[in-house]
Design a protein around this motif. Structure first.
Motif, mmCIF file in Angstrom:
data_model
loop_
_atom_site.group_PDB
_atom_site.id
_atom_site.type_symbol
_atom_site.label_atom_id
_atom_site.label_comp_id
_atom_site.label_asym_id
_atom_site.label_seq_id
_atom_site.Cartn_x
_atom_site.Cartn_y
_atom_site.Cartn_z
ATOM 1 N N GLU A 1 0.774 -1.201 -0.027
ATOM 2 C CA GLU A 1 -0.227 -0.162 -0.036
ATOM 3 C C GLU A 1 0.866 1.318 -0.103
ATOM 4 O O GLU A 1 0.392 2.289 -0.459
ATOM 5 C CB GLU A 1 -0.977 -0.031 1.196
ATOM 6 N N GLY A 2 2.185 1.272 0.350
ATOM 7 C CA GLY A 2 2.716 2.539 0.494
ATOM 8 C C GLY A 2 4.059 2.227 1.345
ATOM 9 O O GLY A 2 4.666 1.144 1.814
ATOM 10 N N PHE A 3 4.678 3.391 2.055
ATOM 11 C CA PHE A 3 5.681 3.644 2.719
ATOM 12 C C PHE A 3 5.316 4.204 4.001
ATOM 13 O O PHE A 3 4.377 4.969 4.260
ATOM 14 C CB PHE A 3 6.702 4.357 2.096
ATOM 15 N N THR A 4 5.937 3.659 5.198
ATOM 16 C CA THR A 4 5.945 4.116 6.456
ATOM 17 C C THR A 4 7.361 4.430 6.922
ATOM 18 O O THR A 4 8.133 3.989 6.869
ATOM 19 C CB THR A 4 5.416 3.101 7.509
ATOM 20 N N VAL A 5 7.309 5.759 7.455
ATOM 21 C CA VAL A 5 8.694 6.444 7.817
ATOM 22 C C VAL A 5 8.487 6.635 9.465
ATOM 23 O O VAL A 5 7.444 7.126 9.809
ATOM 24 C CB VAL A 5 8.943 7.913 7.080
ATOM 25 N N GLU A 6 9.229 5.938 10.102
ATOM 26 C CA GLU A 6 9.282 6.232 11.597
ATOM 27 C C GLU A 6 10.591 7.143 11.903
ATOM 28 O O GLU A 6 11.889 6.667 11.466
ATOM 29 C CB GLU A 6 9.265 4.811 12.097
ATOM 30 N N VAL A 7 10.188 8.086 12.640
ATOM 31 C CA VAL A 7 11.333 9.099 13.193
ATOM 32 C C VAL A 7 11.534 8.931 14.532
ATOM 33 O O VAL A 7 10.571 9.311 15.480
ATOM 34 C CB VAL A 7 11.303 10.532 12.677
ATOM 35 N N ALA A 8 12.527 8.489 15.198
ATOM 36 C CA ALA A 8 12.798 8.279 16.669
ATOM 37 C C ALA A 8 13.056 9.791 17.347
ATOM 38 O O ALA A 8 14.063 10.356 17.008
ATOM 39 C CB ALA A 8 13.819 7.451 16.996
ATOM 40 N N ALA A 9 11.971 10.305 18.068
ATOM 41 C CA ALA A 9 12.270 11.564 18.644
ATOM 42 C C ALA A 9 11.303 11.668 19.867
ATOM 43 O O ALA A 9 10.527 12.401 20.230
ATOM 44 C CB ALA A 9 11.603 12.763 17.656
ATOM 45 N N PRO A 10 12.093 11.114 21.067
ATOM 46 C CA PRO A 10 11.704 10.881 22.323
ATOM 47 C C PRO A 10 11.716 12.347 22.995
ATOM 48 O O PRO A 10 12.461 13.012 22.715
ATOM 49 C CB PRO A 10 12.189 9.861 23.251
ATOM 50 N N GLY A 11 10.695 12.597 23.653
ATOM 51 C CA GLY A 11 10.510 13.942 24.741
ATOM 52 C C GLY A 11 10.159 15.136 23.762
ATOM 53 O O GLY A 11 10.076 16.371 24.330
ATOM 54 N N MET A 12 9.458 14.770 22.603
ATOM 55 C CA MET A 12 9.032 15.926 21.796
ATOM 56 C C MET A 12 7.572 16.065 21.589
ATOM 57 O O MET A 12 6.727 14.902 22.190
ATOM 58 C CB MET A 12 9.672 16.095 20.520
ATOM 59 N N GLN A 13 6.938 16.958 21.206
ATOM 60 C CA GLN A 13 5.574 17.238 21.322
ATOM 61 C C GLN A 13 5.266 17.160 19.685
ATOM 62 O O GLN A 13 5.941 17.718 19.052
ATOM 63 C CB GLN A 13 5.090 18.512 21.930
ATOM 64 N N LYS A 14 4.020 16.822 19.069
ATOM 65 C CA LYS A 14 3.718 16.910 17.730
ATOM 66 C C LYS A 14 3.755 18.439 17.252
ATOM 67 O O LYS A 14 4.236 18.359 16.092
ATOM 68 C CB LYS A 14 2.435 16.479 17.558
ATOM 69 N N GLU A 15 3.621 19.445 17.930
ATOM 70 C CA GLU A 15 3.916 20.705 17.678
ATOM 71 C C GLU A 15 5.138 21.070 17.354
ATOM 72 O O GLU A 15 5.555 22.126 16.735
ATOM 73 C CB GLU A 15 3.115 21.519 18.786
ATOM 74 N N ASP A 16 6.126 20.326 17.722
ATOM 75 C CA ASP A 16 7.445 20.656 17.378
ATOM 76 C C ASP A 16 7.839 20.493 16.232
ATOM 77 O O ASP A 16 9.064 20.721 15.693
ATOM 78 C CB ASP A 16 8.395 19.783 18.579
ATOM 79 N N PHE A 17 7.278 19.508 15.517
ATOM 80 C CA PHE A 17 7.584 19.069 14.156
ATOM 81 C C PHE A 17 6.996 19.867 12.715
ATOM 82 O O PHE A 17 5.920 20.577 13.166
ATOM 83 C CB PHE A 17 7.190 17.606 13.749
ATOM 84 N N LYS A 18 7.836 19.860 11.918
ATOM 85 C CA LYS A 18 7.360 20.326 10.776
ATOM 86 C C LYS A 18 7.588 19.616 9.520
ATOM 87 O O LYS A 18 8.673 19.116 9.228
ATOM 88 C CB LYS A 18 7.875 21.850 10.418
ATOM 89 N N VAL A 19 6.449 19.124 8.947
ATOM 90 C CA VAL A 19 6.723 18.088 7.769
ATOM 91 C C VAL A 19 6.175 18.895 6.481
ATOM 92 O O VAL A 19 4.955 19.266 6.458
ATOM 93 C CB VAL A 19 5.902 16.939 7.950
ATOM 94 N N GLU A 20 6.976 19.002 5.441
ATOM 95 C CA GLU A 20 6.516 19.379 4.182
ATOM 96 C C GLU A 20 6.937 18.385 3.146
ATOM 97 O O GLU A 20 8.052 17.720 3.203
ATOM 98 C CB GLU A 20 7.596 20.799 3.960
ATOM 99 N N ILE A 21 6.338 18.680 1.942
ATOM 100 C CA ILE A 21 6.456 17.936 0.801
ATOM 101 C C ILE A 21 6.840 19.340 -0.448
ATOM 102 O O ILE A 21 5.939 19.847 -0.684
ATOM 103 C CB ILE A 21 5.682 16.988 0.518
ATOM 104 N N ASP A 22 7.820 18.990 -1.119
ATOM 105 C CA ASP A 22 7.848 20.097 -2.232
ATOM 106 C C ASP A 22 8.742 19.416 -3.264
ATOM 107 O O ASP A 22 9.732 19.102 -3.179
ATOM 108 C CB ASP A 22 8.854 21.362 -1.733
ATOM 109 N N ASN A 23 8.029 19.051 -4.399
ATOM 110 C CA ASN A 23 8.608 18.551 -5.641
ATOM 111 C C ASN A 23 9.349 17.340 -5.347
ATOM 112 O O ASN A 23 10.693 16.952 -5.760
ATOM 113 C CB ASN A 23 9.648 19.613 -6.173
ATOM 114 N N ASN A 24 8.571 16.333 -4.645
ATOM 115 C CA ASN A 24 8.797 15.077 -4.517
ATOM 116 C C ASN A 24 10.231 14.880 -3.259
ATOM 117 O O ASN A 24 10.803 13.987 -3.031
ATOM 118 C CB ASN A 24 9.554 14.212 -5.558
#
Length: 149
Positions: free
Chosen positions: A50-73
């Motif tokens: 069905e697709g890909f799963t990317v897992e990023v280990a980042a303990p101690g953070m909050q979801k608000e701490d992340f920025k995820v962008e996609i630009d031109n692949n």
């Protein structure tokens, strides 16, 4: 007829998935960096039908701490976090500790294989999960029996 194919260091045709998995972690030209000298978060990439799963280990953070962008692949995961702790012991002593950390990881997605507008993300138990679905035409099709007439 000649075809253009990207080749690896051994001269063999390259595979986009193996390139993605073997990308040098500390290759500063690959747009992966941490500005504090700390190690970058570990990343796992899984593929299924069905697709890909990317897992990023980042303990101690909050979801608000992340920025995820996609630009031109180019899928870019970044974070900036600043903490300030103040301790006071009466009027004699004050201690301040500032902590600032940030990172950025970028991955080139396979051209024309994923549904960029359907990528989903969630942060759970210290791991950021990105679900990157494949387009229908990129999914492996089941074998089909051809009837002989």
């Amino acid at each position: 007829m000649k075809t253009l194919a990207k080749r690896n260091a051994n001269g063999h045709p390259s595979n986009w998935l193996s390139e993605l998995m073997n990308r040098e972690l500390f290759d500063w030209n690959s747009n992966n960096f941490s500005n504090t000298g700390t190690t970058l978060p570990a990343v796992n990439i899984k593929e299924n039908e069905e697709g890909f799963t990317v897992e990023v280990a980042a303990p101690g953070m909050q979801k608000e701490d992340f920025k995820v962008e996609i630009d031109n692949n180019l899928l870019t995961i970044s974070s900036e976090k600043q903490d300030e702790k103040v301790e006071q012991d009466g009027e004699k002593f004050t201690k301040r500790e500032f902590s600032y950390q940030s990172f950025q990881r970028s991955f080139t997605l396979p051209q024309g294989m994923v549904k960029e507008d359907k990528i989903e993300a969630k942060y759970q138990d210290g791991v950021l999960y990105l679900m990157v679905p494949k387009k229908d035409e990129a999914k492996k099709k089941a074998p089909r029996l051809i009837k002989i007439s």
